[in-house]
Design a protein around this motif. Structure first.
Motif, mmCIF file in Angstrom:
data_model
loop_
_atom_site.group_PDB
_atom_site.id
_atom_site.type_symbol
_atom_site.label_atom_id
_atom_site.label_comp_id
_atom_site.label_asym_id
_atom_site.label_seq_id
_atom_site.Cartn_x
_atom_site.Cartn_y
_atom_site.Cartn_z
ATOM 1 N N ALA A 96 29.422 36.341 12.974
ATOM 2 C CA ALA A 96 30.565 35.709 13.640
ATOM 3 C C ALA A 96 30.153 34.383 14.286
ATOM 4 O O ALA A 96 30.874 33.386 14.172
ATOM 5 C CB ALA A 96 31.164 36.657 14.676
ATOM 6 N N CYS A 97 29.012 34.378 14.949
ATOM 7 C CA CYS A 97 28.523 33.137 15.580
ATOM 8 C C CYS A 97 28.292 32.049 14.545
ATOM 9 O O CYS A 97 28.683 30.895 14.747
ATOM 10 C CB CYS A 97 27.224 33.395 16.345
ATOM 11 S SG CYS A 97 27.455 34.197 17.925
ATOM 12 N N ASP A 98 27.661 32.410 13.446
ATOM 13 C CA ASP A 98 27.327 31.397 12.432
ATOM 14 C C ASP A 98 28.581 30.883 11.737
ATOM 15 O O ASP A 98 28.691 29.691 11.445
ATOM 16 C CB ASP A 98 26.336 31.976 11.421
ATOM 17 C CG ASP A 98 25.479 30.914 10.753
ATOM 18 O OD1 ASP A 98 25.455 29.761 11.231
ATOM 19 O OD2 ASP A 98 24.814 31.240 9.757
ATOM 20 N N ILE A 99 29.532 31.752 11.483
ATOM 21 C CA ILE A 99 30.780 31.316 10.853
ATOM 22 C C ILE A 99 31.555 30.409 11.802
ATOM 23 O O ILE A 99 32.074 29.374 11.407
ATOM 24 C CB ILE A 99 31.634 32.530 10.428
ATOM 25 C CG1 ILE A 99 30.966 33.242 9.240
ATOM 26 C CG2 ILE A 99 33.054 32.099 10.070
ATOM 27 C CD1 ILE A 99 31.546 34.609 8.934
ATOM 28 N N ARG A 100 31.633 30.805 13.069
ATOM 29 C CA ARG A 100 32.420 30.060 14.059
ATOM 30 C C ARG A 100 31.779 28.730 14.443
ATOM 31 O O ARG A 100 32.439 27.703 14.496
ATOM 32 C CB ARG A 100 32.633 30.927 15.302
ATOM 33 C CG ARG A 100 33.532 30.298 16.351
ATOM 34 C CD ARG A 100 33.792 31.200 17.552
ATOM 35 N NE ARG A 100 32.553 31.600 18.200
ATOM 36 C CZ ARG A 100 32.089 32.856 18.240
ATOM 37 N NH1 ARG A 100 32.756 33.836 17.666
ATOM 38 N NH2 ARG A 100 30.959 33.145 18.839
ATOM 39 N N VAL A 145 28.125 26.053 3.371
ATOM 40 C CA VAL A 145 28.349 27.470 3.682
ATOM 41 C C VAL A 145 27.229 27.930 4.605
ATOM 42 O O VAL A 145 26.049 27.729 4.285
ATOM 43 C CB VAL A 145 28.336 28.314 2.384
ATOM 44 C CG1 VAL A 145 28.458 29.787 2.679
ATOM 45 C CG2 VAL A 145 29.426 27.854 1.430
ATOM 46 N N PRO A 146 27.557 28.550 5.735
ATOM 47 C CA PRO A 146 26.481 29.061 6.593
ATOM 48 C C PRO A 146 25.745 30.199 5.875
ATOM 49 O O PRO A 146 26.363 31.040 5.218
ATOM 50 C CB PRO A 146 27.210 29.552 7.841
ATOM 51 C CG PRO A 146 28.614 29.791 7.406
ATOM 52 C CD PRO A 146 28.882 28.834 6.287
ATOM 53 N N HIS A 147 24.443 30.204 6.011
ATOM 54 C CA HIS A 147 23.619 31.185 5.293
ATOM 55 C C HIS A 147 23.428 32.491 6.079
ATOM 56 O O HIS A 147 23.200 33.542 5.486
ATOM 57 C CB HIS A 147 22.258 30.553 4.968
ATOM 58 C CG HIS A 147 21.380 31.403 4.110
ATOM 59 N ND1 HIS A 147 21.770 31.885 2.880
ATOM 60 C CD2 HIS A 147 20.122 31.859 4.306
ATOM 61 C CE1 HIS A 147 20.784 32.595 2.361
ATOM 62 N NE2 HIS A 147 19.773 32.600 3.202
#
Length: 147
Positions: free
Chosen positions: A22-26, A127-129
């Motif tokens: 969630a942190c990486d997507i946000r 894209v976040p990995h």
């Protein structure tokens, strides 16, 4: 590990993986407050259950691979991904080299497929990995733990 303790550990890892994703997507960041304590807990629990060496080996190997990629192409892989590799390498290392390899390859493949899909739709952002790392590790560990 007892059945209740195993269930608590599984739930804890799941919450950790979801929070990281969630942190990486946000925000496109994997905070040290999640990556490093998570890695430490996994290493301590692994040591306490007799799997310390496998966890350390998995952590060191995945960290080494991710650090190398980050140093060669910093824009391709962030420092948060490198730090997350410690915990996920430890987690998957406990389950064996085959699980470790499947999680590592699965993460890269997932990110690659997502990036390709975005490109085909005309979206040019990266894209976040981290979510791919978490998804691959969670699935492979979950499947291997039930077999």
């Amino acid at each position: 590990m007892g059945e209740i303790a195993g269930g608590i550990a599984t739930a804890g890892v799941a919450v950790w993986l979801i929070a990281l994703s969630a942190c990486d997507i946000r925000s496109r960041r994997l905070p040290n407050t999640l990556t490093l304590p998570g890695a430490a807990v996994i290493l301590v629990v692994a040591a306490g259950t007799g799997h310390g060496l496998a966890a350390v080996a998995g952590a060191a190997a995945l960290f080494g691979v991710y650090l190398t990629v980050h140093l060669i192409a910093p824009a391709a892989l962030g420092a948060g991904d490198v730090k997350l590799a410690l915990g996920l390498g430890a987690l998957t290392g406990v389950y064996g080299a085959d699980v470790w390899v499947l999680a590592a390859l699965g993460a890269s493949l997932t990110t690659g497929v997502l990036a390709l899909c975005r490109r085909l739709r005309g979206v040019r952002s990266t894209v976040p990995h981290g979510p791919s790392m978490c998804l691959a590790a969670g699935l492979v560990v979950g499947l291997s733990a039930t077999v």
